[in-house]
Motif scaffolding. Structure first.
Motif, short mmCIF file in Angstrom:
data_model
loop_
_atom_site.label_atom_id
_atom_site.label_comp_id
_atom_site.label_asym_id
_atom_site.label_seq_id
_atom_site.Cartn_x
_atom_site.Cartn_y
_atom_site.Cartn_z
N CYS A 169 0.82 -1.21 0.00
CA CYS A 169 0.00 0.00 0.00
C CYS A 169 0.85 1.26 0.00
O CYS A 169 1.74 1.42 0.84
CB CYS A 169 -0.90 -0.03 1.23
N ALA A 170 0.57 2.16 -0.94
CA ALA A 170 1.25 3.45 -0.98
C ALA A 170 0.61 4.40 0.03
O ALA A 170 -0.41 4.09 0.66
CB ALA A 170 1.18 4.03 -2.38
N TYR A 171 1.22 5.58 0.19
CA TYR A 171 0.77 6.57 1.17
C TYR A 171 0.50 7.87 0.43
O TYR A 171 1.41 8.57 0.03
CB TYR A 171 1.86 6.76 2.23
N TRP A 172 -0.80 8.16 0.25
CA TRP A 172 -1.21 9.20 -0.67
C TRP A 172 -1.37 10.55 0.01
O TRP A 172 -1.73 10.63 1.19
CB TRP A 172 -2.52 8.80 -1.35
N GLN A 183 4.46 5.92 -3.16
CA GLN A 183 5.24 4.80 -2.65
C GLN A 183 6.49 5.30 -1.92
O GLN A 183 6.87 4.74 -0.89
CB GLN A 183 5.63 3.84 -3.79
N ARG A 184 7.09 6.33 -2.44
CA ARG A 184 8.25 6.91 -1.75
C ARG A 184 7.84 7.45 -0.39
O ARG A 184 8.57 7.30 0.61
CB ARG A 184 8.86 8.02 -2.62
N ALA A 185 6.68 8.07 -0.33
CA ALA A 185 6.18 8.61 0.95
C ALA A 185 5.94 7.48 1.94
O ALA A 185 6.20 7.64 3.15
CB ALA A 185 4.90 9.40 0.72
N LYS A 186 5.46 6.34 1.47
CA LYS A 186 5.23 5.19 2.37
C LYS A 186 6.55 4.67 2.92
O LYS A 186 6.68 4.42 4.14
CB LYS A 186 4.48 4.08 1.62
N LEU A 187 7.55 4.50 2.05
CA LEU A 187 8.85 4.02 2.50
C LEU A 187 9.46 4.98 3.52
O LEU A 187 10.04 4.55 4.52
CB LEU A 187 9.78 3.84 1.31
N ASP A 188 9.32 6.27 3.26
CA ASP A 188 9.90 7.24 4.19
C ASP A 188 9.15 7.24 5.52
O ASP A 188 9.75 7.41 6.58
CB ASP A 188 9.88 8.64 3.58
N LEU A 189 7.82 7.06 5.46
CA LEU A 189 7.04 6.97 6.70
C LEU A 189 7.52 5.80 7.55
O LEU A 189 7.67 5.93 8.78
CB LEU A 189 5.56 6.80 6.36
N SER A 353 -4.28 3.09 10.65
CA SER A 353 -5.02 2.47 9.57
C SER A 353 -4.84 3.30 8.30
O SER A 353 -5.03 4.52 8.31
CB SER A 353 -6.51 2.38 9.91
N ILE A 354 -4.48 2.62 7.21
CA ILE A 354 -4.33 3.30 5.92
C ILE A 354 -5.17 2.57 4.86
O ILE A 354 -4.76 2.45 3.71
CB ILE A 354 -2.84 3.42 5.50
N ARG A 355 -6.34 2.14 5.28
CA ARG A 355 -7.21 1.33 4.42
C ARG A 355 -7.52 2.01 3.09
O ARG A 355 -7.41 1.39 2.02
CB ARG A 355 -8.50 1.02 5.18
N GLU A 356 -7.96 3.26 3.13
CA GLU A 356 -8.32 3.95 1.89
C GLU A 356 -7.13 4.10 0.95
O GLU A 356 -7.28 4.14 -0.28
CB GLU A 356 -8.92 5.32 2.20
N HIS A 357 -5.94 4.20 1.53
CA HIS A 357 -4.73 4.33 0.71
C HIS A 357 -4.51 3.11 -0.17
O HIS A 357 -4.01 3.22 -1.29
CB HIS A 357 -3.50 4.54 1.60
N TYR A 358 -4.87 1.93 0.36
CA TYR A 358 -4.66 0.72 -0.45
C TYR A 358 -5.65 0.65 -1.61
O TYR A 358 -5.32 0.17 -2.70
CB TYR A 358 -4.76 -0.55 0.40
#
Length: 430
Positions: A169-172, A183-189, A353-358
């Motif tokens: 799941c990415a982080y929008w 995806q970069r934002a998710k990795l950094d998070l 929870s990052i449900r909507e992001h997925y």
């Protein structure tokens, strides 16, 4: 007279006990059902035989993968409408098919037999994993399951996932965010939640194609060990790491988490890995990760969760997912995951929870697949591409409708005196 669609619709409504929600076009060119919206195209009477021999989800899945049925129009709308009559019956409903003791139901079944023919059941598509025997989640069986899912060609995954090669799941942010930026934002998070500092050791469990390892090494100066059971993933990751000049900071191994013995690590990332572990091994998994961490070390567990069952013993893995996508994969409720982490000695400090992001991520993957469909087929097979299209579109709807979720759980292994090493205001992620 071409009337197969009318007969299919009538028989389906008798068996389901409810109006069929989308239009049907049959192999003889006939159509029946609601005039608006998507159309279920039944290309061959073989599809009827598949459903007669395996009523419900598996029969439909086999017909879809084999190309015996298709959707004309918006796939998401079709799946949403069909889910109400096939997958989401109420708690008091006996199931998608009414009792064969009902004479009308028996008559409908006989009608479908006449439509489908009396030949033996068609063989399952070659993309289906054959039923396996023996205990779940042995090392050998896990290797085979991972190979089925991930060793389908790195070029195929590049087409679907894009340049980031991140399969989680990415982080929008906003509507203008690109898939790569999300995806970069998710990795950094993940890196910030783990509080990574230069020179520390990170274990990336289920490292995929190396994206998390590369981001952590390049942006935070840590030394990373990434493990995967997929040889294709490992070869691809090593090549990317060498091209980026990061071989002095990253080691990629084809290794089972149960065989890692070179701790302690300062941090562990587990992104989309725990779904493969299985309930019979999850306590062993969390205990092993705890043992590999230094006191004060952090674990970031990024994991899909299902809703709890009233009777947990009744939980069964989705037939389509088990046979075609993630063999032996299992989803657990969030509460159970947290409990098992605590039983292993972790202190759970944050759950996001990052449900909507997925859902957003999956829709982008589906769009990439559909935009380059012919190449996707050439890189895998028509059946494999159809598996991925159905799996990702249906999963997007499941996240949107809150049928499943995804959570990032930050846990720490406290020191002997109980210190966590985390800031008082955890969400600063420093």
């Amino acid at each position: 007279m071409a009337d197969a669609a009318l007969r299919l619709t009538a028989h389906a409504e008798e068996l389901l006990g409810t109006p069929f929600p989308i239009r049907i076009r049959a192999w003889d060119g006939s159509e029946a059902g609601p005039p608006d919206g998507p159309v279920l195209v039944v290309r061959h009477r073989r599809a009827v035989r598949r459903l007669l021999w395996r009523p419900g989800e598996l029969g439909l899945a086999r017909a879809w993968v084999a190309g015996d049925v298709d959707i004309e129009g918006d796939l998401y709308t079709a799946l949403d409408r069909l889910s109400g009559v096939v997958w989401e019956r109420g708690d008091d409903d006996p199931g998608p098919l009414r009792s064969l003791r009902d004479p009308a139901v028996r008559a409908a079944a006989r009608g479908l037999l006449r439509l489908g023919g009396t030949l033996p059941p068609p063989p399952p598509p070659v993309e289906e994993v054959r039923r396996r025997s023996g205990p779940l989640h042995t090392k050998h069986r896990d290797r085979r399951a991972i190979s089925h899912h991930y060793d389908v060609g790195n070029d195929f995954y590049e087409l679907v996932l894009g340049p980031s090669m991140v399969y989680s799941c990415a982080y929008w942010g906003d509507d203008d965010t690109t898939l790569e930026d999300a995806q970069r934002a998710k990795l950094d998070l993940v890196c910030r939640k783990l509080g990574l500092k230069e020179g520390e050791r990170l274990l990336d469990v289920g490292c995929g194609w190396g994206s998390m390892a590369m981001h952590a090494a390049r942006e935070y100066g840590v030394n990373v060990t990434g493990i995967t059971l997929s040889r294709e993933q490992a070869a691809y990751a090593r090549k990317r790491i060498a091209e980026a000049g990061l071989t002095d900071r990253i080691e990629i191994r084809v290794q089972d988490y149960r065989d890692v013995r070179d701790g302690p690590y300062d941090a562990v990332s587990s992104i989309g890995m725990a779904e493969h572990v299985g309930s019979v091994r999850y306590h062993e998994y969390t205990t092993r990760l705890s043992a590999l961490l230094v006191p004060g070390g952090r674990l970031l567990n990024h994991q899909i969760a299902r809703r709890p069952e009233k009777d947990e013993e009744s939980y069964r893995v989705d037939a389509f997912i088990d046979r075609y996508v993630f063999p032996d994969g299992e989803l657990s409720p969030l509460g159970r995951t947290v409990s098992l982490l605590e039983e292993a000695g972790f202190e759970v400090r944050d759950v996001e929870s990052i449900r909507e992001h997925y859902a957003l991520t999956l829709r982008r993957w589906v769009a990439r697949l559909e935009a380059d469909w012919h190449r996707a087929v050439s890189l895998s097979s028509p059946g494999r591409a159809r598996v991925w299209r159905l799996y990702m579109a249906a999963s997007a709807l499941s996240f949107e409708r809150n049928r499943i979720g995804v959570n990032q759980v930050l846990a720490v292994k406290p020191s002997a005196g109980g210190a966590s090493g985390l800031p008082l205001r955890t969400r600063t992620w420093t």
